[in-house]
Scaffold this active site. Structure first.
Site, short mmCIF file in Angstrom:
data_model
loop_
_atom_site.label_atom_id
_atom_site.label_comp_id
_atom_site.label_asym_id
_atom_site.label_seq_id
_atom_site.Cartn_x
_atom_site.Cartn_y
_atom_site.Cartn_z
N VAL A 235 1.56 -11.22 -1.40
CA VAL A 235 2.89 -10.68 -1.72
C VAL A 235 2.80 -9.16 -1.87
O VAL A 235 3.72 -8.44 -1.49
CB VAL A 235 3.46 -11.34 -2.98
CG1 VAL A 235 4.81 -10.73 -3.35
CG2 VAL A 235 3.61 -12.84 -2.78
N GLY A 236 1.69 -8.67 -2.41
CA GLY A 236 1.51 -7.23 -2.57
C GLY A 236 1.58 -6.49 -1.24
O GLY A 236 2.09 -5.37 -1.17
N GLU A 253 -1.24 -3.76 -8.18
CA GLU A 253 -2.40 -4.38 -8.83
C GLU A 253 -2.43 -5.82 -8.35
O GLU A 253 -1.59 -6.64 -8.73
CB GLU A 253 -2.29 -4.27 -10.35
CG GLU A 253 -3.60 -4.49 -11.08
CD GLU A 253 -3.88 -5.96 -11.31
OE1 GLU A 253 -4.72 -6.53 -10.55
OE2 GLU A 253 -3.28 -6.55 -12.20
N CYS A 287 -6.28 -12.15 -12.86
CA CYS A 287 -6.75 -11.42 -11.68
C CYS A 287 -8.20 -10.99 -11.82
O CYS A 287 -8.89 -10.80 -10.82
CB CYS A 287 -5.86 -10.20 -11.43
SG CYS A 287 -5.78 -9.03 -12.81
#
Length: 486
Positions: A235-236, A253, A287
Site C-alpha cells: 500500500v505504501g 514507514e 513492523c
C-alpha cells in the site's frame, strides 16, 4: 450494543453525507464491535476545507499555548488507558499489556511534540556580502494527509498527527478501517478535550471498499501539501506514487523483514528472552517484529531448545484475559495467511519446532520454524504474525549476509556481551534502526524512526519529524544599504 461514531470535521461530529456506515468486527468473537461513518470523496473534501480554513490561525497561535494543548492531551490520553484497552481488544484483539504500552508511548509522543513546539528552529547563515544577515527559517506546510494503521493503533495515530501539528500544520487523518476508534478517534478526542481548535485535526473513517477512492481524493487535493503513511509496503508504494504524481513530499514507514543476530559471545538465556519478545509481542504484528533469529552455530542447540520450549507454552487466546500473550490476529484472513506461509515452508522441507497448529478463527499459536529453504515464501515475505524462523551462521560475515538478504531494511537486533563486537556487526547491517544487545522492537519518540529500501523513507521522531513536515526558507536582511552599480 456496538459503539457508534461519526466523522470529525471542523470540530463537529457529523455523519457521512451519504448516510452510509460500516461495521468494525471483533476478531476474537466475530461480532460487530463498532459502527462508524463511511465517508465518500465529498466528505474528504469537506475535511480538507476545514483543515485549510483552520491553518492560518493554528500556525500563528502562541507557541506556548500550542505546547500546553499537547501536554494536556498526553495527560488525558493516559487517564483513558482503560478505554484504549477496550477499543484495542474489541477492534484488533490487542492484549492488555500491549494496549497499556500503546497508551504510554503515545502519551510520550504527544509530550515530545509539546517540547518540539518551542524548540529552536532554524539557523543563522553566513553571507559573502558585508552587512547581510542570512536566516534559514522552518515554516509549516499547510494541510497534511495522515494515514494510521491498526497494529499499534494508539502509538501510530499519535505519531501520524503529532509532528505535523507541532510544526504548525493542520491534519486530515484517515485511520485504519480495522481500528477507527483506537487508530484515530481516541487520540483526536484527547486533543479536542485538551483545547485543540476546531478544524485543526479532522478524522475521516471509511468502508474498506472505499479505501482507494478516499486516499486518491485526499492526496490529490491541491491544498494538501504533504503525506505521511504507516502501513504495508504494498500500500505504501501506492501512496508514495500518488504523492509523487502531485509533487508532494511523503514520509513512508513500511514493512520489515527484521533479524535478531545472536553472536557467539551472547548470554543464551538473555538472548532467548529477547527473541521471544521481539518475535511474538502483539502476536508478531509489529513492523519491527523479528521474523528471523540468526544464531551462531556454537550456541544453536542450547538456544533452540530453550526458545522453542518457551514459545510452545505462550498463553494464547482471549485478549481480555490479562495472562494472554498471543491474542487473535487482526482477522481470520490474516491467520489463514500465516498458516499458509507455514504450510508452504513445511512442504519445502522446513521443520516445525513449536506451534504450527491450524488457526482457530483469528487465533494462531506462536510457531518456530527451522531448515527453511530460500524457495519458501516466508524466507523473504514479511510474516506479520506469530511465526519466526531460526537459522544458524558460522561467522560474522555470514550473519551479516543473511540479515541483509532482503529487500527490506527497517530494524535489527544484535545480541552480544561485547558492545564493540556488536557495534562492528551493526554498522554493516542495511537497516534504519539497529539495537545492540537488544531485540528488534524498540521505539522512542525523540529518536529518528524509519527504514531504508522497501521499508520506506523519511523519519518520524524528534526534530526529524518536525523537519519532515516543515519547509526551510532562506531569508536575508541587509543591515545597511548595499552598493548597487550605477
Amino acid at each position: 450494543m456496538a459503539i457508534a461514531r461519526a466523522l470529525l470535521i471542523g470540530g463537529n461530529e457529523t455523519p457521512a453525507r451519504s448516510g452510509r456506515t460500516t461495521d468494525v468486527i471483533n476478531p476474537y468473537t466475530g461480532s460487530a464491535y463498532a459502527t462508524v461513518a463511511a465517508a465518500s470523496a465529498a466528505d474528504v473534501t469537506a475535511a480538507v476545507d476545514a483543515a485549510h480554513t483552520a491553518f492560518p490561525a493554528w500556525a500563528a497561535l502562541d507557541p506556548f499555548e500550542r505546547r500546553a494543548i499537547f501536554t494536556r492531551a498526553a495527560d488525558l490520553l493516559e487517564s483513558r488507558a482503560d478505554r484504549a484497552a477496550e477499543y484495542m481488544a474489541g477492534e484488533v484483539g490487542g492484549a492488555a499489556p500491549w494496549a497499556g504500552f500503546n497508551v504510554t508511548l503515545a502519551a510520550a509522543v504527544l509530550r515530545e511534540a509539546a517540547a518540539a513546539v518551542t524548540a529552536p528552529r532554524g539557523e543563522v547563515l553566513t553571507s559573502g556580502q558585508a552587512g547581510v544577515l542570512g536566516l534559514a527559517v522552518r515554516e509549516p506546510l499547510g494541510v497534511v494527509a495522515a494515514f494510521a494503521p491498526w497494529n499499534a493503533p494508539v502509538i501510530l495515530s499519535a505519531r501520524a498527527v503529532a509532528a505535523p501539528l507541532a510544526a504548525g500544520n493542520t491534519v486530515v487523518l484517515r485511520p485504519s478501517e480495522a481500528a477507527p476508534l483506537s487508530s484515530g478517534l481516541l487520540v483526536a478526542d484527547a486533543l479536542r478535550a485538551a483545547g485543540l481548535p476546531d478544524g485543526v485535526l479532522n478524522v475521516v473513517t471509511n468502508d474498506p471498499a472505499d479505501a482507494a477512492e478516499i486516499a486518491r481524493t485526499l492526496i490529490a487535493d491541491e491544498r494538501v501539501r504533504a503525506v505521511n503513511f504507516t502501513g504495508s509496503t504494498g500500500v505504501g508504494r501506492i501512496i508514495g506514487t500518488l504523492a509523487a504524481e502531485h509533487l508532494k513530499p511523503a514520509v513512508l514507514e513500511l514493512g520489515g523483514k527484521n533479524s535478531i543476530i545472536v553472536l557467539d559471545d551472547a548470554d543464551v538465556d538473555y538472548a532467548v528472552r529477547a527473541a521471544v519478545f521481539g518475535a511474538f509481542a502483539n502476536s508478531g504484528q509489529i513492523c519491527m517484529s523479528a521474523d528471523r533469529i540468526l544464531v551462531h552455530e556454537s550456541l544453536a542447540a542450547e538456544f533452540l531448545g530453550k526458545f522453542a520450549a518457551i514459545v510452545d507454552a505462550l498463553p494464547t487466546g482471549d485478549p481480555a484475559d490479562p495472562h494472554t500473550v498471543i491474542g487473535p490476529l487482526v482477522n481470520t484472513a490474516a491467520a489463514q495467511r500465516v498458516s499458509a506461509l507455514i504450510a508452504d515452508a513445511v512442504a519445502r522441507g522446513a521443520t516445525v519446532r513449536a506451534g504450527g497448529d491450524e488457526p482457530r478463527g483469528a487465533v494462531h499459536r506462536a510457531t518456530v520454524l527451522t531448515e527453511v529453504p530460500p524457495a519458501a515464501e516466508i524466507h523473504y515475505a514479511e510474516a506479520f504474525g506469530p511465526v519466526c524462523v531460526v537459522d544458524t551462521f558460522a561467522d560474522d560475515d555470514q550473519a551479516v549476509a543473511m540479515a541483509n538478504d532482503t529487500e527490506h531494511g527497517l530494524s535489527a537486533g544484535v545480541i552480544t556481551e561485547n558492545a564493540t563486537h556488536g557495534l562492528r556487526v551493526a554498522r554493516r547491517l542495511r537497516t534504519g534502526i539497529v539495537h545492540i544487545n537488544d531485540q528488534t522492537v524498540g521505539d522512542e519518540p525523540q529518536a529518528p524512526f524509519g527504514g531504508v529500501l522497501n521499508s520506506g523513507y523519511g523519519r518520524f521522531g524528534g526534530r526529524w519529524g518536525i523537519d519532515a513536515f516543515s519547509n526551510t526558507r532562506w531569508l536575508t536582511v541587509a543591515t545597511e544599504q548595499l552598493p548597487f552599480p550605477g
